[in-house]
Design an enzyme around this catalytic site. Structure first.
Site, PDB file in Angstrom:
ATOM      1  N   SER A   1       0.848  -1.197   0.000  1.00 26.84           N
ATOM      2  CA  SER A   1       0.000   0.000   0.000  1.00 26.84           C
ATOM      3  C   SER A   1       0.877   1.238   0.000  1.00 26.84           C
ATOM      4  CB  SER A   1      -0.881  -0.022   1.241  1.00 26.84           C
ATOM      5  OG  SER A   1      -1.323   1.274   1.539  1.00 26.84           O
TER       6      SER A   1
ATOM      7  N   TYR B   1      -1.277  -0.296  10.527  1.00 28.52           N
ATOM      8  CA  TYR B   1      -1.620  -0.805   9.195  1.00 28.52           C
ATOM      9  C   TYR B   1      -0.483  -0.541   8.207  1.00 28.52           C
ATOM     10  CZ  TYR B   1      -3.695  -0.910   4.550  1.00 28.52           C
ATOM     11  OH  TYR B   1      -3.916  -1.152   3.221  1.00 28.52           O
TER      12      TYR B   1
HETATM   13  N1  LIG Z   1      -8.728  -0.574  -0.584  1.00 24.41           N
HETATM   14  C1  LIG Z   1      -7.696   0.232  -0.640  1.00 24.41           C
HETATM   15  O1  LIG Z   1      -7.838   1.451  -0.748  1.00 24.41           O
HETATM   16  C2  LIG Z   1      -6.305  -0.301  -0.591  1.00 24.41           C
HETATM   17  C3  LIG Z   1      -5.251   0.552  -0.904  1.00 24.41           C
HETATM   18  C4  LIG Z   1      -3.968   0.053  -0.903  1.00 24.41           C
HETATM   19  C5  LIG Z   1      -3.748  -1.279  -0.590  1.00 24.41           C
HETATM   20  N2  LIG Z   1      -4.775  -2.081  -0.267  1.00 24.41           N
HETATM   21  C6  LIG Z   1      -4.480  -3.474   0.049  1.00 24.41           C
HETATM   22  O2  LIG Z   1      -5.159  -4.294  -0.871  1.00 24.41           O
HETATM   23  C7  LIG Z   1      -5.453  -5.545  -0.265  1.00 24.41           C
HETATM   24  C8  LIG Z   1      -6.922  -5.863  -0.500  1.00 24.41           C
HETATM   25  O3  LIG Z   1      -7.687  -4.833   0.026  1.00 24.41           O
HETATM   26  P1  LIG Z   1      -9.205  -4.584  -0.349  1.00 24.41           P
HETATM   27  O4  LIG Z   1      -9.430  -3.158  -0.092  1.00 24.41           O
HETATM   28  O5  LIG Z   1      -9.472  -5.138  -1.688  1.00 24.41           O
HETATM   29  O6  LIG Z   1      -9.901  -5.450   0.818  1.00 24.41           O
HETATM   30  P2  LIG Z   1     -11.345  -6.042   0.995  1.00 24.41           P
HETATM   31  O7  LIG Z   1     -12.292  -5.548  -0.041  1.00 24.41           O
HETATM   32  O8  LIG Z   1     -11.656  -5.827   2.422  1.00 24.41           O
HETATM   33  O9  LIG Z   1     -11.113  -7.596   0.753  1.00 24.41           O
HETATM   34  C9  LIG Z   1     -10.365  -8.333   1.634  1.00 24.41           C
HETATM   35  C10 LIG Z   1     -10.356  -9.786   1.216  1.00 24.41           C
HETATM   36  O10 LIG Z   1      -9.576 -10.526   2.153  1.00 24.41           O
HETATM   37  C11 LIG Z   1     -10.362 -11.509   2.788  1.00 24.41           C
HETATM   38  N3  LIG Z   1     -10.009 -11.607   4.190  1.00 24.41           N
HETATM   39  C12 LIG Z   1     -10.075 -10.617   5.118  1.00 24.41           C
HETATM   40  N4  LIG Z   1      -9.672 -11.075   6.306  1.00 24.41           N
HETATM   41  C13 LIG Z   1      -9.352 -12.381   6.123  1.00 24.41           C
HETATM   42  C14 LIG Z   1      -8.889 -13.396   6.985  1.00 24.41           C
HETATM   43  N5  LIG Z   1      -8.674 -13.190   8.276  1.00 24.41           N
HETATM   44  N6  LIG Z   1      -8.654 -14.626   6.463  1.00 24.41           N
HETATM   45  C15 LIG Z   1      -8.886 -14.866   5.174  1.00 24.41           C
HETATM   46  N7  LIG Z   1      -9.323 -13.956   4.318  1.00 24.41           N
HETATM   47  C16 LIG Z   1      -9.563 -12.725   4.789  1.00 24.41           C
HETATM   48  C17 LIG Z   1     -11.768 -11.058   2.604  1.00 24.41           C
HETATM   49  O11 LIG Z   1     -12.616 -12.159   2.671  1.00 24.41           O
HETATM   50  P3  LIG Z   1     -13.870 -12.136   3.643  1.00 24.41           P
HETATM   51  O12 LIG Z   1     -14.800 -11.118   3.092  1.00 24.41           O
HETATM   52  O13 LIG Z   1     -14.401 -13.516   3.615  1.00 24.41           O
HETATM   53  O14 LIG Z   1     -13.329 -11.739   4.978  1.00 24.41           O
HETATM   54  C18 LIG Z   1     -11.724 -10.428   1.237  1.00 24.41           C
HETATM   55  O15 LIG Z   1     -11.746 -11.408   0.220  1.00 24.41           O
HETATM   56  C19 LIG Z   1      -5.083  -5.400   1.194  1.00 24.41           C
HETATM   57  O16 LIG Z   1      -3.863  -6.036   1.417  1.00 24.41           O
HETATM   58  C20 LIG Z   1      -4.952  -3.907   1.391  1.00 24.41           C
HETATM   59  O17 LIG Z   1      -4.026  -3.618   2.396  1.00 24.41           O
HETATM   60  C21 LIG Z   1      -6.062  -1.625  -0.275  1.00 24.41           C
END
Ligand SMILES: NC(=O)c1ccc[n+]([C@@H]2O[C@H](COP(=O)([O-])OP(=O)(O)OC[C@H]3O[C@@H](n4cnc5c(N)ncnc54)[C@H](OP(=O)(O)O)[C@@H]3O)[C@@H](O)[C@H]2O)c1
Ligand SMILES: *[C@@H]1O[C@H](CO)[C@@H](O)[C@H](O)[C@H]1NC(C)=O
Length: 303
Positions: free
Chosen positions: A221, A234
């Site tokens: 990130s 985080y």
């Molecule tokens: N969104 C942003 O703005 C952003 C920016 C930069 C980087 N990121 C990074 O991108 C990645 C994905 O983020 P996102 O925003 O796409 O997240 P998200 O929409 O919250 O999706 C998270 C995914 O991970 C799964 N997950 C969460 N906790 C888990 C656990 N304990 N065990 C197994 N699976 C789990 C969730 O499944 P369930 O629904 O079943 O829990 C879901 O499939 C992360 O590493 C985040 O740090 C995000």
């Protein structure tokens, strides 16, 4: 041809930069500048300037468009995506589908996994989506080794993996002072973001080493590229994956494994409770999101 990358690049460079002027200029010279050496020098200089102005941006544009592009299927038939049931992870799953790769999705909720599997296999004819439910937040050694065994069996069954996307991650929902964040949430971030990335990398690398090719992508990130107050834990966990992957790049190069860490800014996802797309915070999958938003608007109008 037995040329290595450097030689190929040199050939390309010669073809683009040296050959065209060499071919064109003597012709121009013969036609217009017989016996006028000084004018010729001026003309050549103007040509050189024009050439720089016109050609260089074009050259760099081409370079950016083609440099380092790989055929993702060359790594293997399967890609593993952690947390592939929502947000960026799900976008990766569909990108792989469009590019003709089968996927293994490892995530927490079985119902979401089933949905992704169904959508994937319906949409990308002939491709397979295997799913494994696993909660990266648990620390029970027995559950962990049972998962690892299941995972290894699955990978052996499908004949190896080409790509691993370490995407799973979680954050504190609201910005908060470090000492005020719930201990459980701190534990979850360390377990899921750091532990998950570490465990999956160590689990997948031996398979890639065996076939002497593979790719590991870490979804880090932008928050780890500069101080990020109130998201300090985080962003530090994101720094962990970033640093790990950048070092792995050198460690595993000799085994034919490419390691890449990406550090995106905000996306609309479940993570930050953001629902509306902006220029600065798009949906992970723009086309899909647009289609869905349109469909939702249509449905809204009908009601
Ligand atoms: N969104 C942003 O703005 C952003 C920016 C930069 C980087 N990121 C990074 O991108 C990645 C994905 O983020 P996102 O925003 O796409 O997240 P998200 O929409 O919250 O999706 C998270 C995914 O991970 C799964 N997950 C969460 N906790 C888990 C656990 N304990 N065990 C197994 N699976 C789990 C969730 O499944 P369930 O629904 O079943 O829990 C879901 O499939 C992360 O590493 C985040 O740090 C995000
Ligand atoms: C993760 O596990 C810790 C214990 O290690 C627990 O306190 C926390 O509530 C769990 N988090 C989630 C999101 O289940």
């Amino acid at each position: 041809m037995g040329l290595d990358v450097k030689e190929k690049n040199l050939l390309k460079f010669l073809g683009k930069h040296i050959l065209p002027p060499c071919v064109i200029l003597p012709y121009v010279q013969k036609t217009y500048f017989v016996g006028k050496p000084l004018e010729l020098v001026g003309f050549l200089y103007v040509c050189y300037l024009l050439y720089k102005i016109v050609f260089y941006p074009l050259y760099f544009k081409l370079k950016i468009a083609t440099w380092g592009r790989v055929n993702i299927r060359s790594y293997g038939k399967y890609a593993v995506v952690t947390g592939g049931t929502s947000g960026i992870g799900e976008a990766f799953v569909h990108t792989f589908g469009r590019k003709g790769l089968n996927v293994i999705v490892v995530s927490r909720s079985q119902d979401k996994l089933d949905r992704v599997k169904k959508e994937f296999e319906e949409k990308y004819d002939g491709l397979k989506c295997e799913v494994l439910a696993y909660d990266f937040n648990q620390t029970d050694k027995k559950v962990l080794s049972a998962f690892q065994e299941d995972f290894k069996k699955l990978v052996e069954k499908v004949g190896g993996i080409g790509v691993l996307v370490n995407n799973v991650g979680m954050s504190n929902d609201d910005p908060q002072y470090l000492h005020l964040i719930d201990q459980g949430l701190i534990d979850s971030m360390l377990n899921v973001n750091n532990g998950g990335t570490m465990m999956m990398s160590r689990l997948c690398l031996p398979f890639m080493m065996k076939q002497r090719k593979g790719a590991v992508i870490c979804v880090s990130s932008a928050s780890c590229t500069h101080p990020t107050p109130l998201l300090s834990c985080y962003s530090a966990t994101k720094g962990f994956g970033n640093q790990l992957t950048r070092s792995m790049f050198y460690e595993y190069k000799e085994f034919g494994i490419d390691c890449l860490s990406i550090t995106p800014y905000y996306f609309v996802s479940n993570m930050f409770k953001r629902r509306r797309e902006t220029r600065m915070a798009p949906f992970p999958e723009r086309n899909k999101a647009r289609a869905e938003a349109k469909a939702a608007m249509k449905a809204g109008k009908k009601e």
